[in-house]
Design an enzyme around this catalytic site. Structure first.
Site, PDB file in Angstrom:
ATOM      1  N   LYS A 126      -8.671  -5.202 -15.999  1.00 53.74           N
ATOM      2  CA  LYS A 126      -7.427  -5.344 -15.225  1.00 53.74           C
ATOM      3  C   LYS A 126      -6.483  -6.220 -16.031  1.00 53.74           C
ATOM      4  O   LYS A 126      -6.932  -7.043 -16.825  1.00 53.74           O
ATOM      5  CB  LYS A 126      -7.717  -6.029 -13.887  1.00 53.74           C
ATOM      6  CG  LYS A 126      -6.695  -5.715 -12.823  1.00 53.74           C
ATOM      7  CD  LYS A 126      -7.076  -4.475 -12.067  1.00 53.74           C
ATOM      8  CE  LYS A 126      -5.990  -4.052 -11.102  1.00 53.74           C
ATOM      9  NZ  LYS A 126      -6.476  -2.969 -10.216  1.00 53.74           N
ATOM     10  N   ASP A 166      -0.560  -0.566 -10.950  1.00 53.48           N
ATOM     11  CA  ASP A 166      -1.078  -1.285  -9.780  1.00 53.48           C
ATOM     12  C   ASP A 166       0.187  -1.827  -9.101  1.00 53.48           C
ATOM     13  O   ASP A 166       1.282  -1.290  -9.344  1.00 53.48           O
ATOM     14  CB  ASP A 166      -2.046  -2.399 -10.220  1.00 53.48           C
ATOM     15  CG  ASP A 166      -2.905  -2.935  -9.080  1.00 53.48           C
ATOM     16  OD1 ASP A 166      -3.947  -2.341  -8.774  1.00 53.48           O
ATOM     17  OD2 ASP A 166      -2.531  -3.973  -8.476  1.00 53.48           O
ATOM     18  N   GLY A 237       1.878  -2.240   4.080  1.00 51.02           N
ATOM     19  CA  GLY A 237       2.485  -1.885   2.801  1.00 51.02           C
ATOM     20  C   GLY A 237       3.403  -0.694   2.951  1.00 51.02           C
ATOM     21  O   GLY A 237       3.434  -0.036   4.014  1.00 51.02           O
ATOM     22  N   PHE A 238       4.163  -0.423   1.894  1.00 48.94           N
ATOM     23  CA  PHE A 238       4.997   0.784   1.880  1.00 48.94           C
ATOM     24  C   PHE A 238       5.092   1.303   0.454  1.00 48.94           C
ATOM     25  O   PHE A 238       5.980   2.065   0.102  1.00 48.94           O
ATOM     26  CB  PHE A 238       6.386   0.518   2.469  1.00 48.94           C
ATOM     27  CG  PHE A 238       7.252  -0.413   1.648  1.00 48.94           C
ATOM     28  CD1 PHE A 238       6.992  -1.772   1.608  1.00 48.94           C
ATOM     29  CD2 PHE A 238       8.319   0.063   0.906  1.00 48.94           C
ATOM     30  CE1 PHE A 238       7.777  -2.632   0.843  1.00 48.94           C
ATOM     31  CE2 PHE A 238       9.107  -0.793   0.137  1.00 48.94           C
ATOM     32  CZ  PHE A 238       8.830  -2.146   0.112  1.00 48.94           C
ATOM     33  N   GLY A 239       4.145   0.887  -0.388  1.00 51.80           N
ATOM     34  CA  GLY A 239       4.137   1.284  -1.798  1.00 51.80           C
ATOM     35  C   GLY A 239       3.447   2.616  -1.983  1.00 51.80           C
ATOM     36  O   GLY A 239       3.266   3.392  -1.036  1.00 51.80           O
ATOM     37  N   ASN A 240       3.045   2.843  -3.207  1.00 50.49           N
ATOM     38  CA  ASN A 240       2.476   4.118  -3.589  1.00 50.49           C
ATOM     39  C   ASN A 240       1.228   4.479  -2.778  1.00 50.49           C
ATOM     40  O   ASN A 240       1.031   5.618  -2.381  1.00 50.49           O
ATOM     41  CB  ASN A 240       2.122   4.019  -5.075  1.00 50.49           C
ATOM     42  CG  ASN A 240       1.867   5.361  -5.655  1.00 50.49           C
ATOM     43  OD1 ASN A 240       2.600   6.294  -5.350  1.00 50.49           O
ATOM     44  ND2 ASN A 240       0.824   5.485  -6.438  1.00 50.49           N
TER      45      ASN A 240
HETATM   46  N1  GLU Z   1      -4.861  -0.016  -9.904  1.00 52.01           N
HETATM   47  C1  GLU Z   1      -5.684   1.028  -9.378  1.00 52.01           C
HETATM   48  C2  GLU Z   1      -6.973   0.430  -8.875  1.00 52.01           C
HETATM   49  O1  GLU Z   1      -6.966  -0.651  -8.342  1.00 52.01           O
HETATM   50  C3  GLU Z   1      -5.853   2.188 -10.342  1.00 52.01           C
HETATM   51  C4  GLU Z   1      -6.458   1.845 -11.660  1.00 52.01           C
HETATM   52  C5  GLU Z   1      -6.483   2.974 -12.673  1.00 52.01           C
HETATM   53  O2  GLU Z   1      -6.087   4.089 -12.345  1.00 52.01           O
HETATM   54  O3  GLU Z   1      -6.927   2.690 -13.794  1.00 52.01           O
HETATM   55  O4  GLU Z   1      -8.029   1.016  -8.902  1.00 52.01           O
END
Ligand code: GLU
Length: 446
Positions: A126, A166, A237-240
């Protein structure tokens, strides 16, 4: 907690007592895996828990960039390459003022087990920055992304580490980051996922986290001989992620009656329809990080300032915003209002008190690493398409996503069903995710 697990947790706590989010995520996993540790003495002998709780590598760097006034701004940038036992590091980038090393370590740790649950070849990582995209111009976001990638590019690659989006990192940011990577590396490859459809992206990737979450909820309901049509759902939330969940839930006949932002929440007793779901995208692209304008546009929507949607009586609650957004009091309120199940879509969206409240009341509660894994799983499908220089039809991607959600649900049931028949999804997900990572680490030595 198992004695060995407790010892490792105490050690990590004594080393960095301020890393609260990280210690919370380790505690949640360690509380679940006692039976696995007791059954396999190799885990303690090979110091698997000690090795699992220190990232393989942490990259920390400065991100200087120029704002519209020509002034220099500086942010912190990070990439936490947590665990590569199962594949290249894989996980998103978060741009949010709350980002620090503790948050990224918790997210990288969670990601390792989430990715394992998908059974696809991905390790866990991450990254991100404390950069706040709110109110920034496109130009400023591009300047920031270019500077961020100027350092990151040397640490990533399609077989090394594959970042994605993210919170605060969507299609626009992935575009700028990819452009800069390509210039610096002089290579066009699948180094990032969540790319635009014309340049290597996968169909269904932007909907995948929300769709996968709803598929998972369908399986949870099926276990209780119920279906999603007609259920009242509260989303935050209201995101993706909230958008994808709202879209799929609505198309399956459920009634989504809340969304929320940092300013408060919207209660729409009529439920979202497709026009309202589409409006979530407009709200997001305003860059203002607020939901209040919904109530001006749709008279059925009431804006409740400064409060969270968990006070509304619903059948299903799905936190989709950020870690620790649903606490013990919120959980008690949901239980008092007779919530039937809770599916955490945000990573570690519920506090330990909230989880214990749901479990104590025998409400089915599924953790983020199981519920939201459809997002990263579809990222892996994007990697597969990139590596084979092809594109798949939406139906093929969606069918694979559905199968993956089904597989994760089965793994949770297999590993988490208690003697009285209650499915402890937290234990099930942690045990199933942990076992594959541990086996691979044992096999690969030090
Ligand atoms: N950020 C997303 C997660 O928490 C997607 C991560 C990704 O697609 O690598 O899993």
């Amino acid at each position: 907690m198992n004695e060995y697990a407790q010892r490792v947790l105490d050690l990590r706590r004594s080393q960095a007592p301020w890393e609260l989010e990280y210690l919370q995520s380790v505690t949640e996993v360690f509380e679940s895996i006692g039976s696995v540790i007791e059954a396999d003495p190799r885990l303690e002998r090979d110091k698997i828990l000690e090795r699992m709780t220190i990232p393989e590598r942490v990259i920390s760097f400065q991100v200087p960039w120029l704002d519209e006034k020509g002034e220099i701004q500086v942010n912190n940038g990070y990439r936490v390459q947590f665990n590569s036992a199962l594949g290249p590091y894989k996980g998103g980038l978060r741009f949010h003022p709350s980002v620090n090393l503790s948050v990224l370590k918790f997210l990288g740790f969670e990601q390792t087990f989430k990715n394992s649950l998908t059974t696809l070849p991905m390790g866990g990582g991450k990254g991100g920055s404390d950069f706040n995209p709110r109110g920034k111009t496109d130009h400023e976001v591009m300047n920031f992304c270019n500077s961020f990638m100027r350092e990151l590019f040397r640490h990533i690659g399609p077989d090394t580490d594959v970042p994605a989006g993210d919170i605060g990192v969507g299609a626009r940011e992935i575009g700028y980051l990819f452009g800069q990577y390509k210039r610096l590396a002089n290579t066009f490859n699948g180094v990032l996922t969540g790319k635009g459809l014309a340049w290597g992206g996968s169909l269904v990737r932007s909907e995948a986290t929300g769709y996968g979450a709803i598929y998972f909820v369908q399986h949870m309901l099926a276990k209780k001989n119920q279906e999603i049509a007609g259920k009242k759902i509260a989303l935050s939330g209201f995101g993706n992620v909230a958008w994808g969940a709202a879209l799929k839930a609505t198309s399956l006949g459920a009634k989504v009656i809340t969304i929320s932002g940092p300013d408060g929440y919207i209660l729409d007793e009529d439920g979202l329809d497709f026009e309202k779901v589409a409006y979530m995208l407009e709200l997001r692209s305003s860059g203002r990080d607020i939901v209040a304008p919904y109530a001006e546009k749709f008279p059925s929507g009431k804006f409740i300032a400064g409060r969270k949607p968990w006070e509304v009586p619903v059948d299903i609650a799905m936190p989709c915003a950020i870690q620790n957004e649903l606490n013990g009091e919120d959980a008690a309120q949901l239980v008092a209002n007779k919530v039937e199940l809770v599916a955490e879509v945000s990573n570690m969206g519920c506090t330990p008190e909230a989880i214990h409240c749901f479990q104590g009341n025998k409400i089915n509660f599924a953790p983020g690493k199981a519920v939201n894994a459809g997002g990263v799983a579809t990222s892996c499908l994007e990697m597969t398409q990139n590596a084979s220089h092809t594109y798949w039809a939406a139906e093929k991607v969606d069918a694979r996503l559905y199968m993956i959600a089904t597989g994760i649900h089965e793994a949770c049931v297999r590993n988490g069903t208690e003697v009285d028949g209650y499915i402890n999804y937290v234990a099930g997900a942690n045990i199933a995710g942990f076992k594959r990572v541990a086996e691979a680490m044992l096999a690969q030595g030090i």
